[in-house]
Motif scaffolding. Structure first.
Motif, short mmCIF file in Angstrom:
data_model
loop_
_atom_site.label_atom_id
_atom_site.label_comp_id
_atom_site.label_asym_id
_atom_site.label_seq_id
_atom_site.Cartn_x
_atom_site.Cartn_y
_atom_site.Cartn_z
N LEU A 1 -2.88 -4.55 -11.21
CA LEU A 1 -1.46 -4.74 -10.92
C LEU A 1 -1.09 -4.09 -9.60
O LEU A 1 -0.29 -4.64 -8.82
CB LEU A 1 -0.61 -4.16 -12.06
CG LEU A 1 0.91 -4.32 -11.89
CD1 LEU A 1 1.30 -5.77 -11.71
CD2 LEU A 1 1.66 -3.73 -13.09
N ALA A 2 -1.67 -2.92 -9.30
CA ALA A 2 -1.39 -2.25 -8.02
C ALA A 2 -1.87 -3.10 -6.85
O ALA A 2 -1.19 -3.22 -5.82
CB ALA A 2 -2.07 -0.88 -8.00
N VAL A 3 -3.05 -3.73 -7.00
CA VAL A 3 -3.56 -4.62 -5.94
C VAL A 3 -2.61 -5.79 -5.74
O VAL A 3 -2.27 -6.16 -4.61
CB VAL A 3 -4.97 -5.12 -6.30
CG1 VAL A 3 -5.42 -6.24 -5.35
CG2 VAL A 3 -5.97 -3.97 -6.27
N GLY B 1 7.39 -6.24 -10.49
CA GLY B 1 6.08 -5.69 -10.77
C GLY B 1 6.09 -4.18 -10.90
O GLY B 1 5.37 -3.61 -11.72
N LEU B 2 6.91 -3.52 -10.11
CA LEU B 2 7.00 -2.06 -10.20
C LEU B 2 7.58 -1.63 -11.55
O LEU B 2 7.15 -0.63 -12.13
CB LEU B 2 7.87 -1.53 -9.05
CG LEU B 2 7.23 -1.55 -7.66
CD1 LEU B 2 8.25 -1.18 -6.60
CD2 LEU B 2 6.04 -0.60 -7.61
N VAL C 1 5.58 0.71 -14.46
CA VAL C 1 6.10 1.90 -15.13
C VAL C 1 5.89 1.80 -16.64
O VAL C 1 5.46 2.75 -17.30
CB VAL C 1 7.60 2.09 -14.81
CG1 VAL C 1 8.20 3.19 -15.67
CG2 VAL C 1 7.79 2.42 -13.33
N VAL C 2 6.19 0.61 -17.20
CA VAL C 2 6.01 0.42 -18.64
C VAL C 2 4.53 0.46 -19.00
O VAL C 2 4.12 1.05 -20.00
CB VAL C 2 6.63 -0.93 -19.08
CG1 VAL C 2 6.37 -1.18 -20.56
CG2 VAL C 2 8.13 -0.94 -18.79
N ARG C 3 3.71 -0.14 -18.16
CA ARG C 3 2.28 -0.26 -18.44
C ARG C 3 1.58 1.09 -18.49
O ARG C 3 0.55 1.23 -19.15
CB ARG C 3 1.63 -1.18 -17.40
CG ARG C 3 0.19 -1.52 -17.68
CD ARG C 3 -0.36 -2.52 -16.71
NE ARG C 3 0.18 -3.85 -16.91
CZ ARG C 3 -0.25 -4.93 -16.25
NH1 ARG C 3 -1.21 -4.81 -15.34
NH2 ARG C 3 0.27 -6.11 -16.49
N ARG C 4 2.11 2.09 -17.81
CA ARG C 4 1.50 3.40 -17.82
C ARG C 4 1.42 3.98 -19.23
O ARG C 4 0.60 4.85 -19.52
CB ARG C 4 2.28 4.36 -16.91
CG ARG C 4 2.14 4.06 -15.44
CD ARG C 4 3.02 4.98 -14.59
NE ARG C 4 2.71 6.38 -14.78
CZ ARG C 4 3.51 7.26 -15.36
NH1 ARG C 4 4.70 6.88 -15.83
NH2 ARG C 4 3.15 8.53 -15.49
N HIS C 5 2.28 3.49 -20.13
CA HIS C 5 2.32 4.01 -21.49
C HIS C 5 1.42 3.22 -22.45
O HIS C 5 1.28 3.59 -23.62
CB HIS C 5 3.76 4.00 -22.01
CG HIS C 5 4.71 4.81 -21.17
ND1 HIS C 5 4.67 6.19 -21.14
CD2 HIS C 5 5.69 4.43 -20.30
CE1 HIS C 5 5.61 6.63 -20.29
NE2 HIS C 5 6.23 5.58 -19.78
N VAL C 6 0.84 2.13 -21.97
CA VAL C 6 -0.08 1.34 -22.81
C VAL C 6 -1.41 2.06 -22.86
O VAL C 6 -1.97 2.42 -21.82
CB VAL C 6 -0.25 -0.08 -22.25
CG1 VAL C 6 -1.26 -0.86 -23.10
CG2 VAL C 6 1.09 -0.81 -22.22
#
Length: 492
Positions: free
Chosen positions: A110-112, A208-209, A213-218
């Motif tokens: 996702l960062a890419v 995407g940002l 943020v949400v994905r960091r908790h997965v």
């Protein structure tokens, strides 16, 4: 250590764990919604990205856009580089996902994607635009491998089919938004020529940002963790999820099913992956090829030339085609949304074969109606919507299929491999086959394009009728025995 026995070193240890059974017996909860939102919503961005670029190609090529590029370069070379990036990214990140874990890679990919999209918005020359279109595709290709593998390993078996289909189908929500957004971006009364198209890419970055943020908790996949020597972390993670779900539901969880014994390992080489896919599961490999290539050609038969067909045969203005595409995209999303649950109840084989065969047959009927001159722009769009309602559910089930019918150690790479095959077929062979047919202005040429797509979809549906796996409601480990289990059994 509850549920785990272990001995020996970090590599080659034999452990017994109930983690898969504990995950599969969980009821639907807020924790699962967090996974869906954190991982699934990126397909909306993908649909937005692809559709916006296709619809703003004419604006990018105009004088005053701030970019010296032609329409043909955007839809030709730019699209080809995006496809090449997606194929190579899927294979590269798919291998890393199986080796280093799902979470690390779905954050990196996702960062890419975000960085490349932001750089695309700042394009000042054609080479810059092309470079970051490739890198955007590189990130998106990696997303498919990392996310589909994580979703299947975290979602309970009872819901896996419908969740996977709806998540993959959400691409079309992004496509619908991209079509409407491009209409706004092309309006020079609102945005200058050199600004509107940049803002559309910028919006993708902002969304995407939020997802990042949400994905960091997965969490990492506990299934990946216990195979790669992190069984204590897997147990702790599942303990915490169970406590959270019991508090939410207000009742204890039922007892899990049978445990699994595996021999831990660090990674799987390309040779072993290829041997597993084609020697151990040849029928499933044929199924994966058929499903991905069939849906790729059907979608190219319709979506690649839909604008040209509307303009040339029905006198629709080029500025209004975005509205028609938004309607088609909505029909695409409704398919997985409304049919997804039947893949878990009626069954995989019936639904996969049925959606492929039915969409192929309906496209043949649409081609006949078109050849007889019985359609106008509205009824043609309606026919496409009906075809794609079923085709979208079928296409989404292709991703579900290859992500669940091969052993866990090869899952991300299997997804990447078949995704790359389908994407290459759609992005390379598709334009070569369909570009002249759908833009020639000759009715028979467009009919031939429809018939090619319909025929390949029908062939894929027939293959599915014989080779599809009845995976509904089954644990992933029961659908395809992990390589680690096979080795552990052989060793003792």
């Amino acid at each position: 250590m509850d549920g785990v026995t272990a001995g020996g070193g970090a590599r080659g240890r034999t452990i017994t764990t109930e983690v898969p059974a504990r995950l599969d017996r969980l009821p639907w909860s807020r924790w699962h919604w967090m996974i869906v939102i954190g991982l699934g919503t990126v397909w909306i961005l993908d649909g937005l990205e692809v559709t916006v670029v296709g619809n703003i190609a004419s604006r990018l090529s105009e004088d005053g856009s701030g970019l010296a590029i032609t329409d043909a370069q955007v839809t030709g070379l730019g699209a080809a580089l995006y496809v090449a990036g997606a194929c190579s990214g899927a294979l590269f990140f798919g291998w890393l996902t199986d080796r280093y874990g799902r979470k690390k890679l779905f954050l990196i990919t996702l960062a890419v994607y975000l960085a490349a999209t932001a750089m695309t918005a700042l394009s000042f020359s054609a080479w810059w635009f092309f470079l970051f279109r490739f890198l955007t595709g590189f990130g998106i290709g990696g997303e498919y491998a990392a996310i589909n593998s994580a979703i299947d390993e975290l979602i309970p078996s009872k819901y896996r089919g419908r969740v996977d289909l709806i998540i993959n189908g959400s691409y079309w929500l992004g496509a619908m938004g991209g079509a409407l957004l491009s209409v706004l971006a092309l309006n020079t009364d609102i945005f200058p020529k050199d600004l509107g198209w940049r803002l559309t890419f910028g919006l993708g970055v902002v969304l995407g940002l939020v997802i990042l943020v949400v994905r960091r908790h997965v969490p990492e996949s506990p299934r990946w963790m216990f195979i790669h020597g992190h069984e204590e972390g897997a147990e702790e993670l599942v303990d915490g999820v169970e406590r959270q779900v019991e508090e939410e539901k207000g009742e204890p969880l039922p007892a899990p099913g049978r445990p699994i014994t595996i021999e831990q390992r660090e990674s799987v080489g390309f040779v072993e992956i290829a041997r597993t896919l084609f020697r151990s599961y040849p029928k499933r490999a044929v199924l994966g090829f058929a499903l991905f290539i069939g849906q790729a050609f059907l979608y190219n038969a319709i979506t690649f030339g839909f604008g040209s067909i509307l303009v040339k045969f029905f006198d629709v203005s080029s500025g209004a085609t975005g509205y028609f595409f938004a309607v088609i995209a909505f029909g695409n999303f409704l398919g997985p949304l409304l049919l997804g649950r039947f893949f878990d109840t009626v069954g995989r084989k019936v639904m996969i074969a049925g959606t492929y065969l039915l969409s192929g047959a309906l496209l043949f009927v649409t081609a006949w109606f078109f050849s007889q001159g019985w359609l106008n722009a509205t009824t043609m769009t309606a026919c496409w919507c009906v075809v794609l309602f079923f085709a979208s559910a079928g296409a989404s089930s292709a991703y579900l299929t290859v992500s669940e019918i091969f052993p866990m150690e090869t899952r991300a790479m299997a997804i990447a491999f078949f995704y790359a095959i389908g994407t290459a077929a759609g992005g390379i062979s598709g334009p070569l086959v369909f570009s002249d047919l759908t833009s020639s202005g000759v009715v028979d040429d467009a009919v031939l394009a429809f018939c090619i797509g319909a025929a390949l979809m029908t062939v894929a549906g027939t293959v599915a009728a014989f080779f599809a796996v009845d995976a509904e409601g089954k644990a992933l480990e029961d659908i395809a025995t992990p390589l680690s289990v096979r080795e552990a059994t052989a060793g003792g």
